[in-house]
Design a protein around this motif. Sequence first.
Motif, PDB file in Angstrom:
ATOM      1  N   ARG A 254       1.432  -8.380   0.797  1.00  0.00           N
ATOM      2  CA  ARG A 254       1.231  -7.291   1.888  1.00  0.00           C
ATOM      3  C   ARG A 254      -0.003  -6.125   1.089  1.00  0.00           C
ATOM      4  NH1 ARG A 254       4.778  -9.136   5.002  1.00  0.00           N
ATOM      5  NH2 ARG A 254       4.803  -6.921   5.892  1.00  0.00           N
ATOM      6  N   PHE A 255      -0.823  -6.014   2.512  1.00  0.00           N
ATOM      7  CA  PHE A 255      -1.392  -4.919   2.352  1.00  0.00           C
ATOM      8  C   PHE A 255      -0.540  -2.989   2.903  1.00  0.00           C
ATOM      9  CE2 PHE A 255      -4.472  -1.672   4.055  1.00  0.00           C
ATOM     10  CZ  PHE A 255      -5.084  -1.465   2.977  1.00  0.00           C
ATOM     11  N   VAL A 256      -0.683  -2.333   1.642  1.00  0.00           N
ATOM     12  CA  VAL A 256       0.660  -1.241   2.416  1.00  0.00           C
ATOM     13  C   VAL A 256      -0.598  -0.613   2.649  1.00  0.00           C
ATOM     14  CG1 VAL A 256       2.288  -0.368   1.313  1.00  0.00           C
ATOM     15  CG2 VAL A 256       1.891  -2.278   0.246  1.00  0.00           C
ATOM     16  N   VAL A 257       0.058   0.572   3.153  1.00  0.00           N
ATOM     17  CA  VAL A 257      -0.353   1.910   3.885  1.00  0.00           C
ATOM     18  C   VAL A 257       0.445   3.055   3.928  1.00  0.00           C
ATOM     19  CG1 VAL A 257      -1.480   3.323   5.346  1.00  0.00           C
ATOM     20  CG2 VAL A 257      -1.687   0.376   5.763  1.00  0.00           C
ATOM     21  N   PHE A 258       0.236   4.006   2.801  1.00  0.00           N
ATOM     22  CA  PHE A 258       1.551   5.227   2.201  1.00  0.00           C
ATOM     23  C   PHE A 258       1.257   6.108   3.278  1.00  0.00           C
ATOM     24  CE2 PHE A 258       1.257   2.081  -1.266  1.00  0.00           C
ATOM     25  CZ  PHE A 258       2.414   2.445  -1.830  1.00  0.00           C
TER      26      PHE A 258
ATOM     27  N   SER B  51      -6.370 -13.237   4.683  1.00  0.00           N
ATOM     28  CA  SER B  51      -6.409 -14.532   4.305  1.00  0.00           C
ATOM     29  C   SER B  51      -5.980 -14.227   2.885  1.00  0.00           C
ATOM     30  CB  SER B  51      -7.947 -14.747   3.519  1.00  0.00           C
ATOM     31  OG  SER B  51      -8.204 -13.674   2.710  1.00  0.00           O
ATOM     32  N   TYR B  52      -5.129 -13.410   1.914  1.00  0.00           N
ATOM     33  CA  TYR B  52      -4.257 -13.176   1.091  1.00  0.00           C
ATOM     34  C   TYR B  52      -3.193 -12.840   1.146  1.00  0.00           C
ATOM     35  CZ  TYR B  52      -8.552 -12.344  -1.732  1.00  0.00           C
ATOM     36  OH  TYR B  52     -10.089 -12.266  -2.632  1.00  0.00           O
ATOM     37  N   PHE B  53      -2.534 -11.969   2.630  1.00  0.00           N
ATOM     38  CA  PHE B  53      -1.438 -12.477   3.108  1.00  0.00           C
ATOM     39  C   PHE B  53      -0.110 -13.277   4.501  1.00  0.00           C
ATOM     40  CE2 PHE B  53      -2.648  -9.488   6.446  1.00  0.00           C
ATOM     41  CZ  PHE B  53      -3.254  -8.749   6.079  1.00  0.00           C
TER      42      PHE B  53
ATOM     43  N   SER C  28      -2.885   6.832   0.271  1.00  0.00           N
ATOM     44  CA  SER C  28      -3.362   5.651   0.058  1.00  0.00           C
ATOM     45  C   SER C  28      -2.897   4.574   0.306  1.00  0.00           C
ATOM     46  CB  SER C  28      -2.757   6.536  -1.134  1.00  0.00           C
ATOM     47  OG  SER C  28      -1.597   6.178  -1.704  1.00  0.00           O
ATOM     48  N   PHE C  29      -3.516   3.847   0.577  1.00  0.00           N
ATOM     49  CA  PHE C  29      -3.826   2.328   0.930  1.00  0.00           C
ATOM     50  C   PHE C  29      -3.274   1.061  -0.775  1.00  0.00           C
ATOM     51  CE2 PHE C  29      -6.910   2.779   3.726  1.00  0.00           C
ATOM     52  CZ  PHE C  29      -6.295   3.319   4.779  1.00  0.00           C
ATOM     53  N   GLU C  30      -2.883  -0.033  -0.485  1.00  0.00           N
ATOM     54  CA  GLU C  30      -2.061  -0.953  -1.809  1.00  0.00           C
ATOM     55  C   GLU C  30      -2.691  -2.203  -1.036  1.00  0.00           C
ATOM     56  OE1 GLU C  30       0.750  -2.417  -5.067  1.00  0.00           O
ATOM     57  OE2 GLU C  30       1.029  -0.659  -3.814  1.00  0.00           O
ATOM     58  N   SER C  31      -3.495  -3.352  -1.787  1.00  0.00           N
ATOM     59  CA  SER C  31      -4.200  -3.803  -1.215  1.00  0.00           C
ATOM     60  C   SER C  31      -3.397  -5.107  -1.555  1.00  0.00           C
ATOM     61  CB  SER C  31      -5.809  -4.295  -1.854  1.00  0.00           C
ATOM     62  OG  SER C  31      -6.925  -3.383  -1.686  1.00  0.00           O
ATOM     63  N   PHE C  32      -2.458  -4.940  -2.586  1.00  0.00           N
ATOM     64  CA  PHE C  32      -1.722  -6.568  -3.159  1.00  0.00           C
ATOM     65  C   PHE C  32      -0.203  -6.258  -3.296  1.00  0.00           C
ATOM     66  CE2 PHE C  32      -6.501  -7.677  -4.126  1.00  0.00           C
ATOM     67  CZ  PHE C  32      -6.516  -8.302  -3.245  1.00  0.00           C
TER      68      PHE C  32
ATOM     69  N   VAL D 264       1.273  -6.813   6.646  1.00  0.00           N
ATOM     70  CA  VAL D 264       0.881  -5.253   6.228  1.00  0.00           C
ATOM     71  C   VAL D 264       2.730  -4.427   6.515  1.00  0.00           C
ATOM     72  CG1 VAL D 264       0.041  -3.090   7.235  1.00  0.00           C
ATOM     73  CG2 VAL D 264      -1.081  -5.543   7.179  1.00  0.00           C
ATOM     74  N   THR D 265       2.975  -3.623   5.520  1.00  0.00           N
ATOM     75  CA  THR D 265       3.965  -2.421   5.195  1.00  0.00           C
ATOM     76  C   THR D 265       3.177  -1.143   5.603  1.00  0.00           C
ATOM     77  OG1 THR D 265       5.196  -4.090   3.912  1.00  0.00           O
ATOM     78  CG2 THR D 265       6.015  -2.062   4.266  1.00  0.00           C
TER      79      THR D 265
END
Length: 242
Positions: free
Chosen positions: A20-24, A62-64, A7-11, A70-71
Amino acid sequence: MLGYIHSFESFGTVDGPGIRFVVFMQGCPMRCKYCHNPDTWQGGGKEVSAEEVAATAMKYKSYFAGGGGVTVSGGEPLLQIDFVTELFAILKKNGVHTAVDTSGITFDGSRQTVEKFSKLLGVCDLFLLDIKHIERDKHIQLTGKPNDNPLSLAKYLSDNGKDMWIRHVLVTGYTDDDLYLEKLSRFIGSLKTVKKVEVLPYHGMGEAKYEKLGINYPLKGMAPPPKERIINARRILALENK
């Protein structure tokens, strides 16, 4: 190159500096008693290319841009180290800060592994290294695996000048003993590139996932550590004390 994504987490705000944009990633060889992502243990997941993941992450640049990035987390993301390296190479070309949240369990010290990690170091700005337990036998009891690889990775990162944050989950009766904390503190003090030490109090928020998956939750009924034990652990492990 394709990666198996959970999954992804946007914030994300607890997975490295800034937003961070997080990539699981999918898959993990360990079975930590307190794991809150048991749905990432097995392989499978959605197959996505590194280019697609990078393009998705860049939508949030633009947010990070003000200190975030990105993590890649998991599961254990470095089971798919080639994918992570390719993804980070794309992101670095776009000026994005990169971090990987890892247990270090895949760092077995073999020549092939070291070669792969050497490539990753070239495109990864920060390692979030979760040291589960400083004692080998206790690490096995807690995770099912010894701690040789995680401790070796910490030394490797230090020797190669790579920034890292050390994370330690505080679990009553498992990792909160002062003797263990003092030993971990001395180990951290031997490393040259630790920029931050985080004490993460245990929580049981993943218990519902176990029930849904039909898996027995090993720490059922375990309470979070008392506030005074959290303060104590942070005092012992505080970076300024090193």
